[in-house]
Scaffold this motif. Structure first.
Motif, PDB file in Angstrom:
ATOM      1  N   VAL A   1       0.690  -1.159   0.097  1.00 26.26           N
ATOM      2  CA  VAL A   1       0.092  -0.117   0.116  1.00 26.26           C
ATOM      3  C   VAL A   1       0.802   0.978  -0.093  1.00 26.26           C
ATOM      4  N   GLY A   2       0.356   2.267  -0.565  1.00 27.89           N
ATOM      5  CA  GLY A   2       0.806   3.498  -0.253  1.00 27.89           C
ATOM      6  C   GLY A   2       1.551   4.267  -1.643  1.00 27.89           C
ATOM      7  N   GLU A   3       1.867   3.421  -2.726  1.00 28.44           N
ATOM      8  CA  GLU A   3       2.335   3.971  -3.818  1.00 28.44           C
ATOM      9  C   GLU A   3       2.247   2.600  -4.956  1.00 28.44           C
TER      10      GLU A   3
ATOM     11  N   VAL B   1      -1.431  -8.653  -2.642  1.00 29.79           N
ATOM     12  CA  VAL B   1      -2.466  -7.713  -2.877  1.00 29.79           C
ATOM     13  C   VAL B   1      -2.081  -6.413  -2.859  1.00 29.79           C
ATOM     14  N   ASP B   2      -2.008  -5.796  -3.966  1.00 30.18           N
ATOM     15  CA  ASP B   2      -1.621  -4.460  -4.192  1.00 30.18           C
ATOM     16  C   ASP B   2      -2.794  -3.403  -4.108  1.00 30.18           C
ATOM     17  N   THR B   3      -2.798  -3.027  -2.781  1.00 28.20           N
ATOM     18  CA  THR B   3      -4.080  -2.152  -2.578  1.00 28.20           C
ATOM     19  C   THR B   3      -4.017  -0.799  -2.698  1.00 28.20           C
ATOM     20  N   PHE B   4      -4.720  -0.260  -3.617  1.00 28.53           N
ATOM     21  CA  PHE B   4      -4.825   1.229  -4.059  1.00 28.53           C
ATOM     22  C   PHE B   4      -6.008   1.890  -3.215  1.00 28.53           C
ATOM     23  N   TRP B   5      -5.616   2.617  -2.587  1.00 25.81           N
ATOM     24  CA  TRP B   5      -6.702   3.567  -1.800  1.00 25.81           C
ATOM     25  C   TRP B   5      -6.195   5.056  -1.373  1.00 25.81           C
ATOM     26  N   GLN B   6      -7.085   5.480  -0.589  1.00 30.27           N
ATOM     27  CA  GLN B   6      -6.501   6.925  -0.307  1.00 30.27           C
ATOM     28  C   GLN B   6      -6.990   7.340   1.249  1.00 30.27           C
ATOM     29  N   THR B   7      -6.569   8.182   2.148  1.00 31.60           N
ATOM     30  CA  THR B   7      -7.201   8.611   3.089  1.00 31.60           C
ATOM     31  C   THR B   7      -8.643   8.892   3.143  1.00 31.60           C
ATOM     32  N   GLU B   8      -9.032   9.375   1.913  1.00 35.12           N
ATOM     33  CA  GLU B   8     -10.491   9.994   1.560  1.00 35.12           C
ATOM     34  C   GLU B   8     -11.434   8.592   1.294  1.00 35.12           C
TER      35      GLU B   8
ATOM     36  N   GLY C   1      -7.498  12.157  -8.243  1.00 33.49           N
ATOM     37  CA  GLY C   1      -6.217  13.214  -8.388  1.00 33.49           C
ATOM     38  C   GLY C   1      -5.043  11.984  -9.084  1.00 33.49           C
ATOM     39  N   ASP C   2      -5.390  10.732  -8.917  1.00 38.46           N
ATOM     40  CA  ASP C   2      -4.494   9.956  -9.626  1.00 38.46           C
ATOM     41  C   ASP C   2      -4.720   9.671 -10.915  1.00 38.46           C
ATOM     42  N   GLY C   3      -3.587   9.252 -11.716  1.00 34.28           N
ATOM     43  CA  GLY C   3      -3.965   8.718 -13.232  1.00 34.28           C
ATOM     44  C   GLY C   3      -4.094   6.981 -13.174  1.00 34.28           C
TER      45      GLY C   3
ATOM     46  N   GLY D   1       0.161   6.911 -10.680  1.00 27.38           N
ATOM     47  CA  GLY D   1       0.878   8.022  -9.926  1.00 27.38           C
ATOM     48  C   GLY D   1      -0.268   9.365 -10.099  1.00 27.38           C
ATOM     49  N   ARG D   2       0.167  10.108  -9.076  1.00 27.01           N
ATOM     50  CA  ARG D   2      -0.704  11.393  -9.113  1.00 27.01           C
ATOM     51  C   ARG D   2      -0.458  12.016 -10.155  1.00 27.01           C
ATOM     52  N   ILE D   3      -1.621  12.662 -10.645  1.00 24.37           N
ATOM     53  CA  ILE D   3      -1.942  13.343 -11.871  1.00 24.37           C
ATOM     54  C   ILE D   3      -0.834  14.389 -12.070  1.00 24.37           C
TER      55      ILE D   3
HETATM   56  C1  WTA Z   1      -1.056   6.485  -3.723  1.00 26.82           C
HETATM   57  C2  WTA Z   1      -2.721   5.777   1.697  1.00 26.82           C
HETATM   58  C3  WTA Z   1      -0.451   3.102  -6.361  1.00 26.82           C
HETATM   59  C4  WTA Z   1      -2.109   7.206  -4.672  1.00 26.82           C
HETATM   60  C5  WTA Z   1      -3.589   4.338   1.775  1.00 26.82           C
HETATM   61  C6  WTA Z   1      -2.918   7.694  -3.533  1.00 26.82           C
HETATM   62  C7  WTA Z   1      -1.187   4.073  -4.424  1.00 26.82           C
HETATM   63  C8  WTA Z   1      -2.124   8.297  -2.381  1.00 26.82           C
HETATM   64  C9  WTA Z   1      -1.390   2.829  -3.663  1.00 26.82           C
HETATM   65  C10 WTA Z   1      -3.009   8.039  -1.131  1.00 26.82           C
HETATM   66  C11 WTA Z   1      -1.006   1.753  -4.520  1.00 26.82           C
HETATM   67  C12 WTA Z   1      -1.771   4.373  -2.226  1.00 26.82           C
HETATM   68  N1  WTA Z   1      -0.771   1.790  -5.778  1.00 26.82           N
HETATM   69  N2  WTA Z   1      -0.631   4.099  -5.817  1.00 26.82           N
HETATM   70  N3  WTA Z   1      -1.402   0.418  -4.179  1.00 26.82           N
HETATM   71  N4  WTA Z   1      -1.713   3.009  -2.540  1.00 26.82           N
HETATM   72  N5  WTA Z   1      -1.458   4.963  -3.274  1.00 26.82           N
HETATM   73  O1  WTA Z   1      -4.120   9.113   1.502  1.00 26.82           O
HETATM   74  O2  WTA Z   1      -1.349   8.255  -5.340  1.00 26.82           O
HETATM   75  O3  WTA Z   1      -1.790   8.563   2.389  1.00 26.82           O
HETATM   76  O4  WTA Z   1      -3.756   8.781  -4.317  1.00 26.82           O
HETATM   77  O5  WTA Z   1      -3.535   6.970   1.659  1.00 26.82           O
HETATM   78  O6  WTA Z   1      -1.063   7.079  -2.322  1.00 26.82           O
HETATM   79  O7  WTA Z   1      -2.036   8.329  -0.040  1.00 26.82           O
HETATM   80  P1  WTA Z   1      -2.851   8.329   1.545  1.00 26.82           P
END
Ligand code: WTA
Length: 664
Positions: free
Chosen positions: A405-407, A429-436, A518-520, A533-535
């Motif tokens: 997680v995180g990037e 498990v590559d988890t994409f998500w955000q604080t939001e 805000g991500d691509g 990554g971020r836009i």
């Molecule tokens: C990035 C963290 C690619 C992304 C949970 C997002 C990721 C921002 C991934 C949110 C992933 C997080 N693959 N990018 N698995 N996970 N990101 O709010 O740019 O600290 O918008 O939340 O991290 O970061 P935040």
């Protein structure tokens, strides 16, 4: 073309979601009938009053039609701490371990059962109540990774106070800004803690922050509760007379143990409406002022619990470990709320991957026989460079699911994680998500979905992603553009604390009808979603759109490179050109031939248009304390502009000077 990895027998055999078809069927159902899908899940939890029939979800995502709002389970009321604690104890799991706590020093460890956790939460909740903390009040938390931190968060939830955790690596300025922005009534901290050999005197930072809050922002925090931790911890480095380092102000300071001394371990919960706030958490905003992301009660509970269950495929006797700090959203959802909602046993770790040696993570996996591990690519990359022996000397057979997680995870790190840590048989498990987003929104699922190294995979249940081009047109099939979501899932943020207008502007104004991440993202020919990554990290070289992550991942394919960060700088012909910062592995000498080889490699892997103009050897990268590379600063270095602005969130500001010096 990336290789597709199918789930192995090691995972499929035990998986609750044993096929890709099953995932697709459930995902389809979750979109076709959200009420039916989520109300079935809601039955597992306790509701003091049920939701109103036919009102499971309502929302508006389209600013042209009115205010943005999201509501789940209107009419229902509950208390999340009751669902995490009382419900599990009543089901007979009172003696089950909720957390194995592993301290910074390997000699420091403890454990806590569900029953004991419930008792402590109730006592602390009563303590807060006795000092006048009420539903809706904000409680700031600035604490190390200790069990009291979990207790404190859940005690707030029990009495309906909104917790606002500030990562304990933030400066007193940042803490003061956040406390006064949300008008915190109370601050909870510890005297200090260890991170590796470094002693952090948290109470001292709090003293400064309390003063700054008053003097700079005219906000007075009424009480500061201090957990005593240092006296119990084995010293890991130089220990000065800590008490002389911080102040004690009898008017507002109170020891944790004094606050709870006479408190009962029964505490009547505050019944919270489904949409009553649970917590807020600040995240950085592009304008510099942090945004107070607000999450509410019912939807967050449903979604946190469900993602945990399926994404980590948690089974009743599993041991799960998330390495994230509670100061970040990953710690909120996947150290605290989601595991407890599933009656899981977790490891909670206070320390760093590097102390007392580079094998600490793997020693912890072996010690507790961890089944699911959840960490960040940046941690993996920083460990990879020390070689494989640190991993292979430990028994890692218990592992089944490996989370990231995180990037975006670069394929180099992915393969290292998969082959060495997971012995070629675990699901990543590559988890994409955000604080939001509150919980995972794009991910692979163990046993069910195939995996591609670097791809986040597929939408979780209830999530409907789209990729849009600049004009807002949906890109069907393969293509790259803006990652957006066209409807809410239960745990999407509801507002920015005290600033709904900014919420609407930041997330909903660019494309009416969509939440904009805000991500691509890119959808490939097999339907996998890749977060690019971020836009604002997108690069446009000679009209070719590419992401920093893409180039970085190619650079790290070279076995001499441990980490890379790429930014663009203006170029008269190409529009933008690439400036790449690379960190070499330990023992590799800097040599111009490496620069040539890397340039050639990028040309070969992506195309001639992507060939970097500059490759700079870097001793380190400017990172935030949460491990995110601050590309804003790298862009300044690339163009030789020393006016780099605020560096207070950097983990190690000295690296900036080094990079200016090393510029080719
Ligand atoms: C990035 C963290 C690619 C992304 C949970 C997002 C990721 C921002 C991934 C949110 C992933 C997080 N693959 N990018 N698995 N996970 N990101 O709010 O740019 O600290 O918008 O939340 O991290 O970061 P935040």
């Amino acid at each position: 073309m990336s290789r597709v990895y199918q789930p192995t027998a090691h995972v499929v055999g035990k998986s609750r979601l044993p096929s890709f078809d099953k995932y697709k069927e459930m995902h389809k159902k979750s979109l076709e009938n959200p009420e039916e899908f989520w109300s079935e899940i809601a039955k597992e939890f306790f509701w003091q009053t049920p939701h109103q029939p036919g009102k499971f979800v309502s929302y508006n995502f389209d600013l042209t039609k009115g205010d943005i709002f999201v509501k789940w389970m209107e009419g229902a009321s509950t208390n999340i701490s009751v669902n995490l604690l009382d419900r599990n104890v009543e089901k007979g799991y009172g003696d089950k371990i909720a957390y194995y706590w592993e301290g910074n020093h390997p000699d420091d460890y403890s454990r806590i059962t569900y029953r004991k956790l419930k008792d402590l939460v109730c006592q602390f909740a009563n303590g807060l109540r006795s000092r006048g903390v009420r539903k809706g009040d904000r409680v700031a938390i600035y604490m190390p990774m200790i069990l009291e931190t979990v207790v404190c968060m859940l005690a707030c939830a029990r009495i309906g106070a909104i917790h606002s955790v500030v990562f304990a690596g933030f400066s007193s300025d940042s803490l003061a800004e956040r406390m006064s922005d949300c008008k915190a009534k109370v601050l909870v901290t510890a005297d200090g803690g260890w991170r590796g050999e470094k002693l952090l005197v948290l109470k001292k930072t709090c003293d400064e922050a309390l003063e700054k809050s008053l003097k700079k922002h005219n906000h007075k925090v009424e009480m500061c509760v201090v957990a005593s931790h240092l006296a119990k911890a084995t010293p890991c480095g130089k220990l000065d007379d800590v008490k002389s380092l911080y102040k004690w102000n009898d008017d507002i300071d109170v020891w944790w143990h004094d606050l709870i001394e006479d408190e009962s371990n029964h505490c009547t919960p505050e019944w919270m409406d489904a949409e009553d706030p649970l917590f807020m958490l600040y995240t950085s905003g592009s304008t510099g002022k942090p945004k107070g992301v607000l999450h509410t009660t019912a939807g967050y509970l449903l979604y946190a619990a469900t993602t945990f269950k399926y994404v980590f495929d948690y089974g009743e006797n599993d041991i799960y470990w998330c390495t994230a700090d509670v100061g970040w959203i990953t710690g909120h959802t996947y150290v605290v709320y989601a595991p407890l909602a599933n009656c899981a046993t977790s490891v909670m770790f206070e320390g760093t991957p590097f102390y007392p040696d580079y094998d600490r993570y793997w020693a912890v996996v072996q010690k507790y026989r961890v089944n699911q591990m959840y960490t960040a690519p940046t941690a993996l990359r920083s460990l990879m460079k020390f070689g494989d022996d640190y991993v292979s000397k430990h028994n890692m057979e218990s592992l089944r699911v490996l989370g990231s997680v995180g990037e975006p995870i670069n394929p180099e790190a992915w393969h290292w994680y998969y082959n060495l840590v997971g012995n070629g048989r675990c699901s990543i498990v590559d988890t994409f998500w955000q604080t939001e987003t509150g919980g995972h929104v794009l991910t692979s699922l163990p046993g069910a979905t195939p995996m591609k190294p670097g791809a986040a995979g597929f939408p979780f249940f209830g999530v409907e992603p789209s990729i849009l081009d600049e004009s807002g047109k949906i890109i069907e099939g393969p293509g790259e553009g803006y990652l957006v979501f066209s409807r809410p899932w239960p745990s999407i943020m509801r507002t920015l604390f005290g600033n709904h207008e900014r919420y609407e502007q930041v997330y909903f104004s660019k494309f009416p009808g969509y939440y904009c991440t805000g991500d691509g993202a890119r959808r490939d020919e097999d339907g996998f979603l890749w977060v690019t990554g971020r836009i604002d990290d997108m690069l446009n070289v000679s009209g070719h759109l590419m992401s920093t992550a893409e180039v970085e991942s190619v650079l790290t394919e070279d076995s001499r490179v441990s980490e890379a960060a790429v930014v663009s700088r203006p170029h008269p012909q190409k529009g933008e050109a690439l400036h790449c910062f690379v960190i070499l592995n330990d023992g590799v000498q800097q040599d111009p031939s490496i620069v040539d080889a890397l340039k050639k490699h990028v040309r070969a892997r992506i195309g001639a248009f992507a060939a970097p103009d500059v490759i700079q050897f870097a001793p380190g990268l400017p990172k935030t304390r949460s491990g995110k590379i601050m590309r804003r600063i790298l862009r300044k270095i690339a163009i030789g502009d020393t006016d780099i602005g605020d560096t207070s969130t950097l983990a190690d500001p000295s690296v900036v000077g080094e990079l200016f010096k090393g510029k080719p």
